[in-house]
Motif scaffolding. Structure first.
Motif, PDB file in Angstrom:
ATOM      1  N   TYR A 215       3.943 -95.809  34.618  1.00 57.74           N
ATOM      2  CA  TYR A 215       3.440 -95.446  33.298  1.00 57.74           C
ATOM      3  C   TYR A 215       3.596 -93.933  33.170  1.00 57.74           C
ATOM      4  N   PHE A 216       4.313 -93.485  32.118  1.00 62.53           N
ATOM      5  CA  PHE A 216       4.788 -92.105  32.090  1.00 62.53           C
ATOM      6  C   PHE A 216       4.724 -91.552  30.673  1.00 62.53           C
ATOM      7  N   GLY A 217       4.367 -90.273  30.554  1.00 64.95           N
ATOM      8  CA  GLY A 217       4.384 -89.631  29.247  1.00 64.95           C
ATOM      9  C   GLY A 217       3.680 -88.299  29.261  1.00 64.95           C
ATOM     10  N   THR A 218       3.583 -87.671  28.089  1.00 67.17           N
ATOM     11  CA  THR A 218       2.959 -86.356  27.964  1.00 67.17           C
ATOM     12  C   THR A 218       1.471 -86.439  27.660  1.00 67.17           C
ATOM     13  N   ASP A 219       0.974 -87.614  27.328  1.00 64.37           N
ATOM     14  CA  ASP A 219      -0.449 -87.820  27.036  1.00 64.37           C
ATOM     15  C   ASP A 219      -1.009 -88.787  28.080  1.00 64.37           C
ATOM     16  N   PRO A 220      -1.920 -88.327  28.959  1.00 66.52           N
ATOM     17  CA  PRO A 220      -2.398 -89.221  30.022  1.00 66.52           C
ATOM     18  C   PRO A 220      -3.141 -90.451  29.516  1.00 66.52           C
ATOM     19  N   SER A 221      -3.570 -90.428  28.255  1.00 65.06           N
ATOM     20  CA  SER A 221      -4.257 -91.597  27.694  1.00 65.06           C
ATOM     21  C   SER A 221      -3.308 -92.519  26.941  1.00 65.06           C
ATOM     22  N   ASP A 222      -2.025 -92.158  26.903  1.00 64.95           N
ATOM     23  CA  ASP A 222      -1.058 -92.969  26.166  1.00 64.95           C
ATOM     24  C   ASP A 222       0.288 -92.898  26.876  1.00 64.95           C
ATOM     25  N   LEU A 223       0.391 -93.586  28.015  1.00 65.57           N
ATOM     26  CA  LEU A 223       1.593 -93.550  28.836  1.00 65.57           C
ATOM     27  C   LEU A 223       2.462 -94.777  28.554  1.00 65.57           C
ATOM     28  N   ARG A 224       3.763 -94.559  28.479  1.00 62.57           N
ATOM     29  CA  ARG A 224       4.675 -95.673  28.217  1.00 62.57           C
ATOM     30  C   ARG A 224       5.045 -96.364  29.522  1.00 62.57           C
ATOM     31  N   GLU A 225       5.322 -97.637  29.437  1.00 63.29           N
ATOM     32  CA  GLU A 225       5.661 -98.446  30.606  1.00 63.29           C
ATOM     33  C   GLU A 225       7.161 -98.360  30.880  1.00 63.29           C
ATOM     34  N   VAL A 226       7.496 -98.041  32.144  1.00 63.88           N
ATOM     35  CA  VAL A 226       8.890 -97.987  32.570  1.00 63.88           C
ATOM     36  C   VAL A 226       9.058 -98.940  33.747  1.00 63.88           C
ATOM     37  N   ASN A 227       9.992 -99.890  33.612  1.00 64.47           N
ATOM     38  CA  ASN A 227      10.187-100.903  34.634  1.00 64.47           C
ATOM     39  C   ASN A 227      11.365-100.575  35.538  1.00 64.47           C
ATOM     40  N   GLY A 228      11.302-101.094  36.770  1.00 64.93           N
ATOM     41  CA  GLY A 228      12.362-100.857  37.731  1.00 64.93           C
ATOM     42  C   GLY A 228      12.705-102.102  38.508  1.00 64.93           C
ATOM     43  N   THR A 229      13.020-101.931  39.765  1.00 65.62           N
ATOM     44  CA  THR A 229      13.433-103.032  40.630  1.00 65.62           C
ATOM     45  C   THR A 229      12.595-103.021  41.901  1.00 65.62           C
ATOM     46  N   SER A 230      12.659-104.126  42.641  1.00 62.96           N
ATOM     47  CA  SER A 230      11.920-104.209  43.906  1.00 62.96           C
ATOM     48  C   SER A 230      12.717-105.026  44.910  1.00 62.96           C
ATOM     49  N   GLY A 231      12.324-104.921  46.170  1.00 67.00           N
ATOM     50  CA  GLY A 231      12.959-105.676  47.239  1.00 67.00           C
ATOM     51  C   GLY A 231      12.000-105.832  48.402  1.00 67.00           C
ATOM     52  N   SER A 232      12.400-106.588  49.390  1.00 65.58           N
ATOM     53  CA  SER A 232      11.540-106.894  50.527  1.00 65.58           C
ATOM     54  C   SER A 232      11.666-105.837  51.615  1.00 65.58           C
ATOM     55  N   VAL A 233      10.541-105.497  52.224  1.00 61.39           N
ATOM     56  CA  VAL A 233      10.486-104.605  53.371  1.00 61.39           C
ATOM     57  C   VAL A 233      10.541-105.443  54.639  1.00 61.39           C
ATOM     58  N   ASP A 234      11.322-105.017  55.608  1.00 59.05           N
ATOM     59  CA  ASP A 234      11.418-105.711  56.889  1.00 59.05           C
ATOM     60  C   ASP A 234      10.048-105.703  57.574  1.00 59.05           C
ATOM     61  N   PRO A 235       9.403-106.858  57.743  1.00 60.28           N
ATOM     62  CA  PRO A 235       8.041-106.882  58.299  1.00 60.28           C
ATOM     63  C   PRO A 235       7.951-106.414  59.744  1.00 60.28           C
ATOM     64  N   SER A 236       9.080-106.378  60.458  1.00 64.87           N
ATOM     65  CA  SER A 236       9.027-105.868  61.825  1.00 64.87           C
ATOM     66  C   SER A 236       8.712-104.373  61.854  1.00 64.87           C
ATOM     67  N   LEU A 237       8.875-103.717  60.713  1.00 64.38           N
ATOM     68  CA  LEU A 237       8.589-102.287  60.617  1.00 64.38           C
ATOM     69  C   LEU A 237       7.177-102.008  60.115  1.00 64.38           C
ATOM     70  N   THR A 238       6.462-103.049  59.724  1.00 62.22           N
ATOM     71  CA  THR A 238       5.118-102.871  59.148  1.00 62.22           C
ATOM     72  C   THR A 238       4.085-103.727  59.889  1.00 62.22           C
ATOM     73  N   ASN A 239       4.255-103.845  61.192  1.00 61.86           N
ATOM     74  CA  ASN A 239       3.308-104.598  62.027  1.00 61.86           C
ATOM     75  C   ASN A 239       3.103-106.029  61.545  1.00 61.86           C
ATOM     76  N   GLY A 240       4.186-106.627  61.025  1.00 61.86           N
ATOM     77  CA  GLY A 240       4.124-108.009  60.566  1.00 61.86           C
ATOM     78  C   GLY A 240       3.501-108.200  59.209  1.00 61.86           C
ATOM     79  N   ARG A 241       3.003-107.140  58.616  1.00 59.54           N
ATOM     80  CA  ARG A 241       2.414-107.239  57.277  1.00 59.54           C
ATOM     81  C   ARG A 241       3.542-107.267  56.233  1.00 59.54           C
ATOM     82  N   THR A 242       3.332-107.992  55.156  1.00 63.53           N
ATOM     83  CA  THR A 242       4.360-108.213  54.152  1.00 63.53           C
ATOM     84  C   THR A 242       4.239-107.197  53.020  1.00 63.53           C
ATOM     85  N   TYR A 243       5.336-106.501  52.768  1.00 60.34           N
ATOM     86  CA  TYR A 243       5.383-105.515  51.680  1.00 60.34           C
ATOM     87  C   TYR A 243       6.674-105.678  50.908  1.00 60.34           C
ATOM     88  N   SER A 244       6.634-105.203  49.671  1.00 58.94           N
ATOM     89  CA  SER A 244       7.830-105.009  48.857  1.00 58.94           C
ATOM     90  C   SER A 244       7.929-103.527  48.525  1.00 58.94           C
TER      91      SER A 244
END
Length: 520
Positions: free
Chosen positions: A86-115
């Motif tokens: 959420y981004f903009g010049t007014d902290p009470s009125d931020l516009r939504e900006v979408n992106g992408t995501s992917g999976s994190v290798d759980p062997s690098l995060t002590n078996g915990r699941t992250y994206s």
């Protein structure tokens, strides 16, 4: 009140004589945050360390493809990412900006699941205050501030080797700093605090920094899980408001966690290791090209430079960042593995008229004279992985054509090895020195090579016993340091400072300035 750091004698802790072979390691000098840090701040940091070491969701800001863009990356728990800023010049009125995501290798995060989440914000204007929040698993973070500066008069903070966790084995209090996992990684606790202190000091002195360049080795563990080191690195308060253009160092290179944490612009499929590959971006009058020189396929790095230059042929400055210091002055690297790519990269930098090369790896400070190639034919060299594949074989270089193995630390009775090293060393005298001791140059032919000392002080190296002929100035005072670059369409200026144990700053070199009176 700052406490005085212990004075430690200048000896090499890791110089091991093994039948005439020497393997150089870090000195006993390092930054002990329990002594150089503000006592109350240090106590608060250590009290919160366990929570921080287990929080893998720190937000990372990186420059976008141009000054009008800003990139974000962060982790979300679970298998479904939440890539929304959420981004903009007014902290009470931020516009939504979408992106992408992917999976994190759980062997690098002590078996915990992250994206991991990537978002790019576009349309930024210069000299403007913006606010942003991110979505972490449905929870919207409190707004943070991001201020753009001038897009024509650009100020850059340049740092080397934060290497959070590299102080492992050094004394602190009654014990020694540990590199164990999670909160038990007290070396990361020490170095993360020091890294934050350096950035706070630099930004207090230079509040108009547009962005930061890190010349690699953000963290220390090689080829291992190290999320507590990334947590400490990314938690620095300055990094909530200032983006960092990171470089893949040898300690970052051998697993993909680096690529999860940093959403680099214009990523290429060139120069790749497990951590990622080369990338480039523009900012005002500068074209910035970042090479992953842990990959020794220089033909691919040349393709990256060519692609960047073809896309942006008219920028006033061409600045390359690499981790390995092909022209440095530190004992541990500059005359062995640091110069491994010198014979190959120097003529490429000449061909594409590269103005400045920013380097790390050597944990010392140096500034070169203006250099260009000698026009002669030279062999090419590379490093290879060790047998386990979990680190590089730092003891041997290889000729890429003949396959010859070149021992960098041959035994005294190994005549063949000594001869191979001598030939390798002489072959790397592949440069011509354009200038001498000038600190202001106009329209130079050659390239300036800078090598940054450690910004955190987690590990230092000695200088070579003899200053190389290509070095104009160098320094090792066992203190964290940083450089400030000012760049306009016709001037590139760099100043370098160290931070004393008491927290004040001192210049360690004269201002170096390159002027251009005409375009390319």
């Amino acid at each position: 009140m700052m406490k005085k750091k212990r004075v430690i004698s200048c000896i090499l802790a890791g110089a091991l004589a093994l039948g005439g072979q020497q393997a150089w390691a870090a000195t006993v000098h390092y930054n002990d945050s329990s002594l150089t840090g503000n006592a109350d701040e240090w106590n608060q940091w250590t009290a919160g360390w366990e929570n921080l070491a287990n929080d893998y969701t720190q937000v990372s800001l990186t420059p976008g493809a141009a000054a009008s863009q800003l990139n974000f990356a962060w982790y979300s728990e679970g298998t479904t990412g939440t890539p929304v800023v959420y981004f903009g010049t007014d902290p009470s009125d931020l516009r939504e900006v979408n992106g992408t995501s992917g999976s994190v290798d759980p062997s690098l995060t002590n078996g915990r699941t992250y994206s991991y989440n990537y978002v790019t914000v576009t349309g930024l204007e210069e000299n403007t205050t913006y606010y942003y929040s991110v979505n972490k698993n449905g929870v919207i973070t409190q707004p943070e501030t991001y201020k753009t500066g001038s897009f024509e008069n650009v100020n850059i903070l340049y740092v080397g080797d934060p290497q959070v966790g590299a102080s492992k084995g050094q004394p602190q209090g009654e014990g020694k700093l540990s590199a164990d996992s999670g909160a038990a990684n007290t070396a990361a606790r020490n170095d993360g605090f020091a890294w934050d202190r350096t950035l706070d000091t630099a930004l207090e002195q230079n509040p108009d920094i547009n962005f930061i360049i890190s010349a690699g080795d953000q963290v220390n563990k090689t080829g291992q899980a190290k999320e507590e080191e990334y947590a400490a690195y990314l938690s620095a308060s300055v990094l909530k408001n200032v983006p960092v253009a990171t470089t893949i160092g040898n300690h970052d290179s051998l697993n993909p966690d680096y690529s999860y944490h940093f959403n680099n612009p214009n990523p290429t499929d060139l120069g790749k290791t497990q951590a990622g590959g080369d990338y480039y971006y523009t900012y005002g009058p500068g074209l910035f090209i970042v090479l992953n020189t842990n990959n020794y396929n220089v033909a691919e790095h040349k393709q990256t430079i060519q692609k960047a230059v073809e896309n942006f042929p008219d920028t006033a400055w061409r600045i390359v960042t690499i981790h390995q210091d092909i022209y440095g002055s530190g004992l541990d690297h500059s005359d062995t593995d640091g110069m491994i790519l010198r014979t190959q990269l120097t003529p490429i930098f000449d061909e594409f008229d590269v103005d400045v090369v920013l380097q790390g790896h050597d944990h010392t400070y140096s500034r070169s004279k203006l250099l260009y190639g000698d026009g002669q034919t030279h062999d090419s060299y590379e490093f290879r992985l060790n047998e386990a594949g979990d680190d590089y074989d730092w003891d041997n270089a290889y000729n890429t054509v003949s396959g010859q193995k070149i021992p960098l630390y041959p035994l005294t009775d190994d005549a063949a090895g000594q001869n191979a090293l001598q030939v390798f060393t002489e072959d790397n005298r592949c440069y011509t020195i354009e200038t001498g001791d000038e600190t202001t140059v106009t329209n130079p032919k050659g390239t300036l090579y800078m090598t940054a000392n450690s910004a955190s002080g987690s590990k230092y190296y000695e200088l070579t016993s003899t200053q190389q002929d290509y070095i104009a100035n160098r320094s090792q005072n066992w203190l964290p340091s940083y450089s400030v670059i000012n760049m306009t369409s016709n001037t590139f200026k760099i100043d370098t400072y160290q931070i004393t144990d008491q927290g004040s700053t001192e210049k360690i070199d004269q201002t170096f300035t390159i002027h251009k009176t005409a375009g390319r």
